[in-house]
Design a protein around this motif. Structure first.
Motif, PDB file in Angstrom:
ATOM      1  N   GLN A 116      34.432  25.904  40.270  1.00 40.33           N
ATOM      2  CA  GLN A 116      34.895  27.294  39.717  1.00 40.33           C
ATOM      3  C   GLN A 116      33.797  28.046  39.266  1.00 40.33           C
ATOM      4  O   GLN A 116      32.778  27.694  38.527  1.00 40.33           O
ATOM      5  CB  GLN A 116      35.832  26.848  38.330  1.00 40.33           C
ATOM      6  CG  GLN A 116      36.407  28.251  37.815  1.00 40.33           C
ATOM      7  CD  GLN A 116      37.453  29.184  38.701  1.00 40.33           C
ATOM      8  OE1 GLN A 116      38.108  28.109  39.290  1.00 40.33           O
ATOM      9  NE2 GLN A 116      37.152  30.285  38.485  1.00 40.33           N
ATOM     10  N   GLY A 117      33.737  29.178  39.923  1.00 38.15           N
ATOM     11  CA  GLY A 117      32.469  30.063  39.516  1.00 38.15           C
ATOM     12  C   GLY A 117      32.419  30.537  38.361  1.00 38.15           C
ATOM     13  O   GLY A 117      33.637  31.024  37.709  1.00 38.15           O
ATOM     14  N   SER A 118      31.286  30.582  37.771  1.00 35.14           N
ATOM     15  CA  SER A 118      31.236  31.021  36.400  1.00 35.14           C
ATOM     16  C   SER A 118      30.307  32.198  36.331  1.00 35.14           C
ATOM     17  O   SER A 118      30.273  32.631  35.006  1.00 35.14           O
ATOM     18  CB  SER A 118      30.877  29.965  35.508  1.00 35.14           C
ATOM     19  OG  SER A 118      29.616  29.468  35.795  1.00 35.14           O
ATOM     20  N   ARG A 119      29.532  32.468  37.289  1.00 33.49           N
ATOM     21  CA  ARG A 119      28.784  33.673  37.232  1.00 33.49           C
ATOM     22  C   ARG A 119      28.825  34.588  38.589  1.00 33.49           C
ATOM     23  O   ARG A 119      29.369  33.827  39.454  1.00 33.49           O
ATOM     24  CB  ARG A 119      27.294  33.458  37.130  1.00 33.49           C
ATOM     25  CG  ARG A 119      26.791  31.948  37.681  1.00 33.49           C
ATOM     26  CD  ARG A 119      25.300  31.605  37.300  1.00 33.49           C
ATOM     27  NE  ARG A 119      24.351  32.717  37.530  1.00 33.49           N
ATOM     28  CZ  ARG A 119      23.060  32.342  36.969  1.00 33.49           C
ATOM     29  NH1 ARG A 119      22.925  31.192  36.832  1.00 33.49           N
ATOM     30  NH2 ARG A 119      22.202  33.257  37.458  1.00 33.49           N
ATOM     31  N   ASP A 120      28.336  35.619  38.289  1.00 36.34           N
ATOM     32  CA  ASP A 120      28.674  36.690  39.679  1.00 36.34           C
ATOM     33  C   ASP A 120      29.839  36.680  39.956  1.00 36.34           C
ATOM     34  O   ASP A 120      30.321  36.896  41.385  1.00 36.34           O
ATOM     35  CB  ASP A 120      27.807  36.254  40.730  1.00 36.34           C
ATOM     36  CG  ASP A 120      26.199  36.194  40.001  1.00 36.34           C
ATOM     37  OD1 ASP A 120      25.863  37.000  39.077  1.00 36.34           O
ATOM     38  OD2 ASP A 120      25.225  35.349  40.655  1.00 36.34           O
ATOM     39  N   THR A 121      30.898  36.911  39.323  1.00 32.15           N
ATOM     40  CA  THR A 121      32.417  37.026  39.702  1.00 32.15           C
ATOM     41  C   THR A 121      32.495  38.693  40.160  1.00 32.15           C
ATOM     42  O   THR A 121      31.839  39.169  39.644  1.00 32.15           O
ATOM     43  CB  THR A 121      33.221  36.654  38.504  1.00 32.15           C
ATOM     44  OG1 THR A 121      32.939  37.638  37.370  1.00 32.15           O
ATOM     45  CG2 THR A 121      33.001  35.190  37.868  1.00 32.15           C
ATOM     46  N   ALA A 122      33.437  38.525  40.860  1.00 33.63           N
ATOM     47  CA  ALA A 122      33.845  40.100  41.238  1.00 33.63           C
ATOM     48  C   ALA A 122      33.860  41.106  40.140  1.00 33.63           C
ATOM     49  O   ALA A 122      33.288  42.135  40.370  1.00 33.63           O
ATOM     50  CB  ALA A 122      35.098  40.105  42.053  1.00 33.63           C
TER      51      ALA A 122
ATOM     52  N   GLU B 184      32.509  41.138  37.202  1.00 34.24           N
ATOM     53  CA  GLU B 184      31.116  41.152  36.887  1.00 34.24           C
ATOM     54  C   GLU B 184      30.336  42.091  37.579  1.00 34.24           C
ATOM     55  O   GLU B 184      29.558  42.987  37.180  1.00 34.24           O
ATOM     56  CB  GLU B 184      30.269  39.866  36.584  1.00 34.24           C
ATOM     57  CG  GLU B 184      30.587  39.003  35.349  1.00 34.24           C
ATOM     58  CD  GLU B 184      30.139  37.474  35.334  1.00 34.24           C
ATOM     59  OE1 GLU B 184      28.803  37.526  35.799  1.00 34.24           O
ATOM     60  OE2 GLU B 184      30.606  36.695  34.790  1.00 34.24           O
TER      61      GLU B 184
ATOM     62  N   ASP C 145      27.049  37.279  29.578  1.00 36.00           N
ATOM     63  CA  ASP C 145      27.229  37.505  31.107  1.00 36.00           C
ATOM     64  C   ASP C 145      26.107  38.989  31.268  1.00 36.00           C
ATOM     65  O   ASP C 145      25.536  38.889  32.458  1.00 36.00           O
ATOM     66  CB  ASP C 145      28.566  38.174  31.387  1.00 36.00           C
ATOM     67  CG  ASP C 145      29.785  37.148  31.196  1.00 36.00           C
ATOM     68  OD1 ASP C 145      29.194  36.068  31.637  1.00 36.00           O
ATOM     69  OD2 ASP C 145      30.814  37.275  30.975  1.00 36.00           O
TER      70      ASP C 145
ATOM     71  N   GLY D 198      37.688  35.584  31.806  1.00 38.38           N
ATOM     72  CA  GLY D 198      38.760  35.560  32.812  1.00 38.38           C
ATOM     73  C   GLY D 198      39.969  35.323  32.032  1.00 38.38           C
ATOM     74  O   GLY D 198      40.100  34.529  31.097  1.00 38.38           O
TER      75      GLY D 198
ATOM     76  N   GLU E 111      39.054  40.190  32.571  1.00 37.05           N
ATOM     77  CA  GLU E 111      38.871  40.423  33.981  1.00 37.05           C
ATOM     78  C   GLU E 111      39.812  41.371  34.583  1.00 37.05           C
ATOM     79  O   GLU E 111      39.348  42.125  35.701  1.00 37.05           O
ATOM     80  CB  GLU E 111      38.790  39.197  34.545  1.00 37.05           C
ATOM     81  CG  GLU E 111      39.977  38.479  34.645  1.00 37.05           C
ATOM     82  CD  GLU E 111      40.180  37.172  35.577  1.00 37.05           C
ATOM     83  OE1 GLU E 111      39.165  36.830  36.369  1.00 37.05           O
ATOM     84  OE2 GLU E 111      41.220  36.519  35.507  1.00 37.05           O
TER      85      GLU E 111
END
Length: 131
Positions: A4-10, A12, A41, A55, A105
């Motif tokens: 699961q991505g925790s950084r550089d999400t869409a 963000e 973040d 999120g 988000e």
């Protein structure tokens, strides 16, 4: 969960692009001072502004959070701990004199960026540009 991505999400990236286009410079994924394994973040270090883009599932959005049916008790405990950690992090940063802004988000990147720009200019004591 490790995938699961925790950084550089869409969300963000969308907000960061708007902030950069507005002429603001910031740091990303900065460790929370005095709290190991927690990161902010988006950060304006000199102005002491911390921005979190949470999120909906992982942080318990009142509008969009869902409750998994499989292994429900374990998930409820996990998600409750996430929300408690968020409150602790916010309280810690505010006690250290930081301005903490939290967004979901699902919020419009344009509205988030506008709120951040206003907070940044208010912290600097000047008027924001017409946005």
């Amino acid at each position: 969960m490790s995938k699961q991505g925790s950084r550089d999400t869409a969300p963000e990236i969308a907000v960061r692009r708007l902030l950069y286009a507005a002429g603001l410079r910031y740091r990303v994924n900065v460790p929370v001072p005095g709290m190991p394994r927690r990161t902010i973040d988006i950060v304006f270090p000199k102005a002491k502004i911390a921005i979190f883009l949470d999120g909906c599932f992982w942080h318990g959005c009142p509008q969009h959070a869902t409750q998994p049916k499989a292994n429900a008790e374990w998930w409820r405990t996990k998600l409750d701990k996430n929300m408690t950690r968020d409150r602790e992090t916010t309280a810690h940063l505010e006690a250290e004199g930081w301005i903490v802004l939290r967004f979901w988000e699902h919020e419009s990147p344009e509205n988030v960026a506008l709120s951040v720009v206003r907070a940044r200019h208010a912290a600097a004591g000047d008027a924001p540009p017409n946005a």
